[in-house]
Design a protein around this motif. Structure first.
Motif, PDB file in Angstrom:
ATOM      1  N   ASP A 151       0.874  -1.162   0.000  1.00  0.00           N
ATOM      2  CA  ASP A 151       0.000   0.000   0.000  1.00  0.00           C
ATOM      3  C   ASP A 151       0.916   1.218   0.000  1.00  0.00           C
ATOM      4  N   SER A 152       1.082   1.827  -1.157  1.00  0.00           N
ATOM      5  CA  SER A 152       2.011   2.951  -1.273  1.00  0.00           C
ATOM      6  C   SER A 152       1.578   4.133  -0.416  1.00  0.00           C
ATOM      7  N   SER A 153       0.271   4.306  -0.261  1.00  0.00           N
ATOM      8  CA  SER A 153      -0.222   5.443   0.530  1.00  0.00           C
ATOM      9  C   SER A 153       0.162   5.307   2.001  1.00  0.00           C
ATOM     10  N   LYS A 154       0.323   4.047   2.448  1.00  0.00           N
ATOM     11  CA  LYS A 154       0.712   3.796   3.839  1.00  0.00           C
ATOM     12  C   LYS A 154       2.182   3.418   3.952  1.00  0.00           C
ATOM     13  N   ASN A 155       2.867   3.356   2.816  1.00  0.00           N
ATOM     14  CA  ASN A 155       4.279   2.961   2.810  1.00  0.00           C
ATOM     15  C   ASN A 155       4.480   1.633   3.529  1.00  0.00           C
ATOM     16  N   THR A 156       3.601   0.697   3.219  1.00  0.00           N
ATOM     17  CA  THR A 156       3.609  -0.582   3.925  1.00  0.00           C
ATOM     18  C   THR A 156       3.562  -1.741   2.947  1.00  0.00           C
ATOM     19  N   LEU A 157       4.358  -2.750   3.258  1.00  0.00           N
ATOM     20  CA  LEU A 157       4.416  -3.991   2.499  1.00  0.00           C
ATOM     21  C   LEU A 157       3.718  -5.071   3.303  1.00  0.00           C
ATOM     22  N   TYR A 158       3.010  -5.961   2.620  1.00  0.00           N
ATOM     23  CA  TYR A 158       2.280  -7.026   3.296  1.00  0.00           C
ATOM     24  C   TYR A 158       2.667  -8.394   2.733  1.00  0.00           C
ATOM     25  N   LEU A 159       2.459  -9.406   3.555  1.00  0.00           N
ATOM     26  CA  LEU A 159       2.546 -10.783   3.086  1.00  0.00           C
ATOM     27  C   LEU A 159       1.389 -11.545   3.725  1.00  0.00           C
ATOM     28  N   GLN A 160       0.389 -11.858   2.910  1.00  0.00           N
ATOM     29  CA  GLN A 160      -0.722 -12.666   3.375  1.00  0.00           C
ATOM     30  C   GLN A 160      -0.341 -14.126   3.213  1.00  0.00           C
ATOM     31  N   MET A 161      -0.365 -14.858   4.306  1.00  0.00           N
ATOM     32  CA  MET A 161       0.055 -16.260   4.292  1.00  0.00           C
ATOM     33  C   MET A 161      -1.136 -17.123   4.676  1.00  0.00           C
ATOM     34  N   ASN A 162      -1.588 -17.930   3.741  1.00  0.00           N
ATOM     35  CA  ASN A 162      -2.720 -18.837   3.978  1.00  0.00           C
ATOM     36  C   ASN A 162      -2.249 -20.280   3.916  1.00  0.00           C
ATOM     37  N   ASN A 163      -3.069 -21.168   4.465  1.00  0.00           N
ATOM     38  CA  ASN A 163      -2.754 -22.600   4.454  1.00  0.00           C
ATOM     39  C   ASN A 163      -1.316 -22.848   4.912  1.00  0.00           C
ATOM     40  N   LEU A 164      -0.979 -22.276   6.040  1.00  0.00           N
ATOM     41  CA  LEU A 164       0.391 -22.385   6.539  1.00  0.00           C
ATOM     42  C   LEU A 164       0.744 -23.816   6.897  1.00  0.00           C
ATOM     43  N   LYS A 165       2.006 -24.140   6.680  1.00  0.00           N
ATOM     44  CA  LYS A 165       2.531 -25.481   6.950  1.00  0.00           C
ATOM     45  C   LYS A 165       3.662 -25.384   7.963  1.00  0.00           C
ATOM     46  N   PRO A 166       3.919 -26.452   8.697  1.00  0.00           N
ATOM     47  CA  PRO A 166       5.019 -26.416   9.671  1.00  0.00           C
ATOM     48  C   PRO A 166       6.346 -25.994   9.044  1.00  0.00           C
ATOM     49  N   GLU A 167       6.562 -26.343   7.788  1.00  0.00           N
ATOM     50  CA  GLU A 167       7.825 -25.972   7.133  1.00  0.00           C
ATOM     51  C   GLU A 167       7.916 -24.481   6.812  1.00  0.00           C
ATOM     52  N   ASP A 168       6.839 -23.742   7.036  1.00  0.00           N
ATOM     53  CA  ASP A 168       6.889 -22.286   6.888  1.00  0.00           C
ATOM     54  C   ASP A 168       7.441 -21.616   8.147  1.00  0.00           C
ATOM     55  N   THR A 169       7.650 -22.388   9.183  1.00  0.00           N
ATOM     56  CA  THR A 169       8.187 -21.833  10.429  1.00  0.00           C
ATOM     57  C   THR A 169       9.567 -21.239  10.185  1.00  0.00           C
ATOM     58  N   ALA A 170       9.720 -19.975  10.547  1.00  0.00           N
ATOM     59  CA  ALA A 170      10.987 -19.265  10.321  1.00  0.00           C
ATOM     60  C   ALA A 170      10.856 -17.853  10.882  1.00  0.00           C
ATOM     61  N   VAL A 171      11.960 -17.149  10.894  1.00  0.00           N
ATOM     62  CA  VAL A 171      11.932 -15.712  11.132  1.00  0.00           C
ATOM     63  C   VAL A 171      11.805 -15.041   9.767  1.00  0.00           C
ATOM     64  N   TYR A 172      10.822 -14.198   9.628  1.00  0.00           N
ATOM     65  CA  TYR A 172      10.559 -13.517   8.365  1.00  0.00           C
ATOM     66  C   TYR A 172      11.084 -12.083   8.422  1.00  0.00           C
ATOM     67  N   TYR A 173      11.781 -11.694   7.360  1.00  0.00           N
ATOM     68  CA  TYR A 173      12.381 -10.366   7.265  1.00  0.00           C
ATOM     69  C   TYR A 173      11.867  -9.645   6.027  1.00  0.00           C
ATOM     70  N   CYS A 174      11.607  -8.364   6.169  1.00  0.00           N
ATOM     71  CA  CYS A 174      11.295  -7.576   4.975  1.00  0.00           C
ATOM     72  C   CYS A 174      12.569  -6.896   4.472  1.00  0.00           C
ATOM     73  N   ASN A 175      12.561  -6.639   3.195  1.00  0.00           N
ATOM     74  CA  ASN A 175      13.774  -6.192   2.508  1.00  0.00           C
ATOM     75  C   ASN A 175      13.403  -5.215   1.412  1.00  0.00           C
ATOM     76  N   ALA A 176      14.268  -4.257   1.171  1.00  0.00           N
ATOM     77  CA  ALA A 176      14.087  -3.334   0.046  1.00  0.00           C
ATOM     78  C   ALA A 176      15.391  -3.277  -0.737  1.00  0.00           C
ATOM     79  N   GLN A 177      15.281  -3.393  -2.054  1.00  0.00           N
ATOM     80  CA  GLN A 177      16.445  -3.405  -2.941  1.00  0.00           C
ATOM     81  C   GLN A 177      16.516  -2.093  -3.705  1.00  0.00           C
ATOM     82  N   ALA A 178      17.718  -1.566  -3.811  1.00  0.00           N
ATOM     83  CA  ALA A 178      17.923  -0.324  -4.552  1.00  0.00           C
ATOM     84  C   ALA A 178      19.294  -0.382  -5.230  1.00  0.00           C
ATOM     85  N   ARG A 179      19.565   0.570  -6.045  1.00  0.00           N
ATOM     86  CA  ARG A 179      20.904   0.646  -6.633  1.00  0.00           C
ATOM     87  C   ARG A 179      21.232   2.070  -7.028  1.00  0.00           C
ATOM     88  N   ILE A 180      22.518   2.362  -6.977  1.00  0.00           N
ATOM     89  CA  ILE A 180      23.044   3.615  -7.518  1.00  0.00           C
ATOM     90  C   ILE A 180      23.922   3.221  -8.688  1.00  0.00           C
TER      91      ILE A 180
END
Length: 118
Positions: free
Chosen positions: A71-100
């Motif tokens: 949502d650009s107006s809120k400057n927020t990134l989302y991840l909707q996760m459905n039908n979760l499985k035990p193998e999805d267990t982890a620490v989740y990190y958000c990331n932004a890529q840029a370059r000069i």
């Protein structure tokens, strides 16, 4: 730019969670944002990315279950996760890529723990 992730928690297999990543500040060079995850002893694994044009990419194991959006107006990134499985267990990190020019750089948020019980 500072990234603040939230929304992790404990959920049973088959359940859902929505992760949020609020960005403070701005960098016009950011070309994509995404979610990665990490389990102890392993490298970061790409989960999903979305470009500034809205093009999305998912790792095979989450296709059809996870949806990345922003949502650009809120400057927020989302991840909707459905039908979760035990193998999805982890620490989740958000990331932004840029370059000069040809030099890439990136921003990382702090992690949010997702635990899926069987």
């Amino acid at each position: 730019v500072q990234l603040q992730a939230s929304g992790g928690g404990l959920v049973q297999a088959g359940g859902s969670l929505r992760l949020s990543c609020a960005a403070s500040g701005s960098d016009s060079r950011i070309s994509s944002m995404g979610w990665y995850r990490q389990v102890p002893g392993k490298e970061h694994q790409l989960v999903a990315t979305i470009t500034t044009d809205g093009v999305t990419n998912y790792t095979d194991s989450v296709k059809g279950r996870f949806t990345i959006s922003r949502d650009s107006s809120k400057n927020t990134l989302y991840l909707q996760m459905n039908n979760l499985k035990p193998e999805d267990t982890a620490v989740y990190y958000c990331n932004a890529q840029a370059r000069i020019g040809d030099v890439p750089y990136q921003y990382w948020g702090q992690g949010t723990q997702v635990t899926v019980s069987s």
